[in-house]
Design a protein around this motif. Structure first.
Motif, short mmCIF file in Angstrom:
data_model
loop_
_atom_site.label_atom_id
_atom_site.label_comp_id
_atom_site.label_asym_id
_atom_site.label_seq_id
_atom_site.Cartn_x
_atom_site.Cartn_y
_atom_site.Cartn_z
N ASP A 138 0.81 -1.22 0.00
CA ASP A 138 0.00 0.00 0.00
C ASP A 138 0.85 1.27 0.00
OD1 ASP A 138 -2.43 -1.14 -0.25
OD2 ASP A 138 -3.03 -0.95 1.84
N ARG A 139 2.05 1.19 0.56
CA ARG A 139 2.93 2.36 0.52
C ARG A 139 3.41 2.63 -0.91
NH1 ARG A 139 5.27 0.22 5.27
NH2 ARG A 139 7.12 -0.44 4.12
N ILE A 140 3.57 1.57 -1.69
CA ILE A 140 4.02 1.74 -3.07
C ILE A 140 2.91 2.32 -3.94
CG2 ILE A 140 4.85 0.54 -5.13
CD1 ILE A 140 6.08 -1.56 -3.28
N TRP A 141 1.74 1.70 -3.87
CA TRP A 141 0.59 2.13 -4.69
C TRP A 141 -0.67 1.52 -4.07
CZ3 TRP A 141 -0.27 5.89 -7.80
CH2 TRP A 141 -1.32 5.88 -8.72
N PRO A 142 -1.58 2.34 -3.55
CA PRO A 142 -2.69 1.82 -2.75
C PRO A 142 -3.91 1.37 -3.54
CG PRO A 142 -2.74 4.21 -2.73
CD PRO A 142 -1.53 3.81 -3.55
N ASP A 143 -3.72 0.80 -4.72
CA ASP A 143 -4.83 0.26 -5.50
C ASP A 143 -4.56 -1.22 -5.72
OD1 ASP A 143 -6.83 -0.42 -7.21
OD2 ASP A 143 -6.51 1.21 -8.63
N ALA A 144 -5.28 -2.07 -4.99
CA ALA A 144 -5.01 -3.50 -5.01
C ALA A 144 -5.59 -4.22 -6.22
CB ALA A 144 -5.54 -4.15 -3.73
N ARG A 145 -6.29 -3.51 -7.11
CA ARG A 145 -6.86 -4.19 -8.27
C ARG A 145 -5.79 -4.79 -9.17
NH1 ARG A 145 -10.26 0.22 -11.11
NH2 ARG A 145 -8.33 1.33 -10.63
N ILE A 146 -4.62 -4.18 -9.19
CA ILE A 146 -3.53 -4.68 -10.04
C ILE A 146 -3.05 -6.04 -9.58
CG2 ILE A 146 -1.55 -3.74 -8.78
CD1 ILE A 146 -2.06 -3.48 -12.58
N ASP A 147 -3.39 -6.42 -8.34
CA ASP A 147 -2.97 -7.71 -7.80
C ASP A 147 -3.79 -8.86 -8.37
OD1 ASP A 147 -1.36 -6.11 -6.26
OD2 ASP A 147 -2.46 -6.44 -4.39
N VAL A 148 -5.04 -8.59 -8.76
CA VAL A 148 -5.91 -9.67 -9.20
C VAL A 148 -6.37 -9.55 -10.65
CG1 VAL A 148 -6.78 -10.33 -6.94
CG2 VAL A 148 -7.85 -8.44 -8.14
N LEU A 149 -6.47 -8.33 -11.15
CA LEU A 149 -6.84 -8.14 -12.55
C LEU A 149 -5.60 -8.17 -13.43
CD1 LEU A 149 -9.47 -5.27 -12.20
CD2 LEU A 149 -9.89 -7.72 -12.46
N PRO A 150 -5.67 -8.78 -14.59
CA PRO A 150 -4.50 -8.82 -15.47
C PRO A 150 -3.99 -7.42 -15.78
CG PRO A 150 -6.20 -10.31 -16.26
CD PRO A 150 -6.83 -9.49 -15.17
#
Length: 270
Positions: A138-150
């Protein structure tokens, strides 16, 4: 529940939506997750072990559940390398098992893992490392969608000359169809390390979650349905998921101080 099992020195399999932790006398000795990079991939892609040697060890250990001992006895994998890869795979899978949104856990007593490695780590250590990793992402980039969406490349791809090699290989595979898990396995890298680099690429405006894409592998929030983010924590991923952060370079009527601070932290992390 996990802490209670540790206090009871229980042996068995603790399972949530994101995967399974294997306990032996209260200590976590192995972890598996469909979203993580397994020990077999780490050993056969990153080390000198062949796929045939790995499968032979599995066959020989089918009855006694001692894959680690068979690998050591074969002399194909140095003990230190095996232990390093084993710990890496354990924490990599545990991250997805224990991340928020994994749903309730269940425990099957006396179930043992095939690896059969000695030692193990405490439940407190595994939990603490998971919390640290969530906060780091979250410190790097607080949008977790990139973790699960291609992830898909953006129009800013012309800055590839500024991308380090470790990120360039990931960027080459980020075609809008492969998930972070797919990319990690293709490269033989831990899934969490790949998430870190993808978040850095997202912070730099080089990748974004593919629109209208569906995750190819379940993550820790798979039980939540509707493509919920998996690796974030705190208010940015609560409820129905975060709003998309404004991309770097967007103009604001008034300065968005919080966004500027996040961009600064992301650039310092590169």
């Amino acid at each position: 529940m996990l802490h209670r099992l540790a206090a009871e020195r229980a042996t068995g399999a603790f399972t949530r939506a994101g995967g399974t932790l294997f306990l032996r006398e209260g200590r976590v000795v192995h972890a598996e997750s469909p979203a993580a990079t397994g020990l077999d991939v780490l050993l056969t892609r990153g080390c000198a072990l062949s796929r045939k040697c790995w499968e032979t060890a599995l066959t020989q250990a089918a009855r006694d559940g001692r894959v680690a001992q068979h690998l050591e006895a074969s002399g194909r994998v140095p003990v230190g390398v095996l232990e390093l890869c084993r710990r890496t795979a354990l924490y990599d899978a545990a991250f997805f098992v224990l991340a928020p949104g994994g749903g309730p856990g269940r425990f099957r007593r006396k179930v043992r893992d095939q690896l059969g490695a000695p030692g193990g780590v405490t439940a407190t250590a595994v939990e603490g490392e998971t919390v640290r990793r969530l906060a780091f992402l979250d410190r790097i980039w607080p949008d977790a969608r990139i973790d699960v969406l291609p992830p898909a490349p953006t129009a800013a791809g012309g800055r590839l000359h500024m991308v380090p090699n470790r990120q360039l290989r990931i960027l080459e595979l980020a075609d809008g169809t492969r998930t972070a898990t797919d990319i990690a396995r293709a490269l033989g890298r831990p899934a969490f390390h790949t998430l870190v680099e993808l978040r850095r690429l997202a912070a730099g405006g080089l990748v974004a979650p593919a629109q209208h894409a569906c995750p190819g592998h379940p993550g820790p929030d798979a039980a939540a349905g509707d493509g919920a983010p998996v690796a974030g924590s705190g208010p940015t991923v609560a409820g129905s998921g975060p709003a998309a952060p404004a991309p770097p370079g967007q103009e604001f009527v008034d300065p968005d101080v919080a966004l500027l601070r996040r961009l600064r932290d992301a650039l310092e992390a590169l």
